[in-house]
Design a protein around this motif. Structure first.
Motif, PDB file in Angstrom:
ATOM      1  N   LYS A  68      30.165  45.131  24.975  1.00  0.00           N
ATOM      2  CA  LYS A  68      30.760  47.171  26.331  1.00  0.00           C
ATOM      3  C   LYS A  68      32.129  47.305  25.221  1.00  0.00           C
ATOM      4  O   LYS A  68      32.588  45.957  24.963  1.00  0.00           O
ATOM      5  N   TRP A  86      32.495  44.760  40.583  1.00  0.00           N
ATOM      6  CA  TRP A  86      32.015  45.465  39.681  1.00  0.00           C
ATOM      7  C   TRP A  86      32.751  43.782  38.213  1.00  0.00           C
ATOM      8  O   TRP A  86      31.694  44.113  37.436  1.00  0.00           O
ATOM      9  N   ILE A  87      33.915  43.620  37.625  1.00  0.00           N
ATOM     10  CA  ILE A  87      34.402  43.123  37.054  1.00  0.00           C
ATOM     11  C   ILE A  87      34.338  41.801  37.006  1.00  0.00           C
ATOM     12  O   ILE A  87      34.072  41.113  36.193  1.00  0.00           O
ATOM     13  N   TRP A 131      36.187  50.225  29.062  1.00  0.00           N
ATOM     14  CA  TRP A 131      35.225  49.392  30.266  1.00  0.00           C
ATOM     15  C   TRP A 131      36.933  48.992  31.193  1.00  0.00           C
ATOM     16  O   TRP A 131      36.682  48.479  32.391  1.00  0.00           O
ATOM     17  N   LEU A 171      38.184  50.599  34.110  1.00  0.00           N
ATOM     18  CA  LEU A 171      37.807  49.801  36.051  1.00  0.00           C
ATOM     19  C   LEU A 171      39.428  48.834  36.403  1.00  0.00           C
ATOM     20  O   LEU A 171      39.054  48.540  37.531  1.00  0.00           O
ATOM     21  N   CYS A 226      35.975  48.453  25.359  1.00  0.00           N
ATOM     22  CA  CYS A 226      37.622  48.130  25.753  1.00  0.00           C
ATOM     23  C   CYS A 226      37.016  49.655  27.060  1.00  0.00           C
ATOM     24  O   CYS A 226      38.591  49.161  27.531  1.00  0.00           O
ATOM     25  N   TRP A 244      34.494  41.604  27.902  1.00  0.00           N
ATOM     26  CA  TRP A 244      33.864  43.122  27.284  1.00  0.00           C
ATOM     27  C   TRP A 244      32.943  43.190  26.466  1.00  0.00           C
ATOM     28  O   TRP A 244      31.993  43.724  26.547  1.00  0.00           O
ATOM     29  N   GLU A 266      30.216  40.830  36.256  1.00  0.00           N
ATOM     30  CA  GLU A 266      30.371  41.393  34.774  1.00  0.00           C
ATOM     31  C   GLU A 266      29.967  40.588  34.309  1.00  0.00           C
ATOM     32  O   GLU A 266      30.288  39.916  33.790  1.00  0.00           O
ATOM     33  N   CYS A 267      31.686  40.350  34.435  1.00  0.00           N
ATOM     34  CA  CYS A 267      32.551  39.541  32.744  1.00  0.00           C
ATOM     35  C   CYS A 267      32.337  37.991  33.184  1.00  0.00           C
ATOM     36  O   CYS A 267      32.412  37.051  32.966  1.00  0.00           O
ATOM     37  N   CYS A 279      35.787  48.431  42.113  1.00  0.00           N
ATOM     38  CA  CYS A 279      35.806  47.943  40.792  1.00  0.00           C
ATOM     39  C   CYS A 279      36.028  46.093  39.861  1.00  0.00           C
ATOM     40  O   CYS A 279      35.605  45.836  39.723  1.00  0.00           O
TER      41      CYS A 279
END
Length: 152
Positions: free
Chosen positions: A73, A122-123, A77, A80, A75, A68, A126-127, A119
């Motif tokens: 971004k 999304w992780i 985040w 999630l 922590c 993140w 994104e990651c 969630c």
């Protein structure tokens, strides 16, 4: 990069490659332990697996926090991960407590699963797939990738 820093520090940044390496190891380890516990002592699996998952929770959160950070971004985040963690910990216990006649999950379990999927996706995107900040950001300098550090 030390293993201690990677698994127990919530500071700094890592790239996608390190994130993927950790996640591959994490899920193989989870499957191995779950399979071993289930075969060796099936009556204990509903209690041993959640404890094991809690033990490896800190390293998982530390690695994800660094990813993140690479995305610039905070922590925060990591929140999630809450539905994912609750789902992973409650799943073995809910299997043991499920009514063998109906085999229907509870409404709470269904909602938790749905929120966990959203969630987790999304992780995952994104990651796992999106590029981090190229330059220094609030969380440190960009991680050095092996391909960019070699000279030709």
């Amino acid at each position: 990069m030390s293993i201690k820093w990677l698994l127990f520090s919530f500071d700094g940044r890592i790239g996608r490659q390190t994130f993927w390496q950790w996640n591959i190891c994490y899920y193989f380890l989870m499957l191995f332990v779950a399979g071993t516990i289930t075969r060796m002592v099936p009556q204990w699996s509903a209690f041993v697996l959640p404890v094991f998952l809690l033990i490896i929770l800190v390293p998982d959160l530390a690695v994800t926090a660094k990813r993140w950070h690479d995305r610039d971004k905070s922590c925060a985040w990591l929140l999630l991960n809450v539905p994912l963690v609750l789902g992973r910990i409650s799943f073995p216990m809910s299997q043991k407590m499920m009514d063998p006649v109906s085999l229907e999950p509870s409404l709470f379990s269904s909602v938790l699963s749905l929120v966990g999927i959203v969630c987790g996706a999304w992780i995952f995107i994104e990651c796992g797939f999106l590029k981090g900040s190229e330059d220094e950001n609030l969380f440190g300098s960009a991680p050095v990738s092996k391909s960019s550090s070699s000279t030709v």
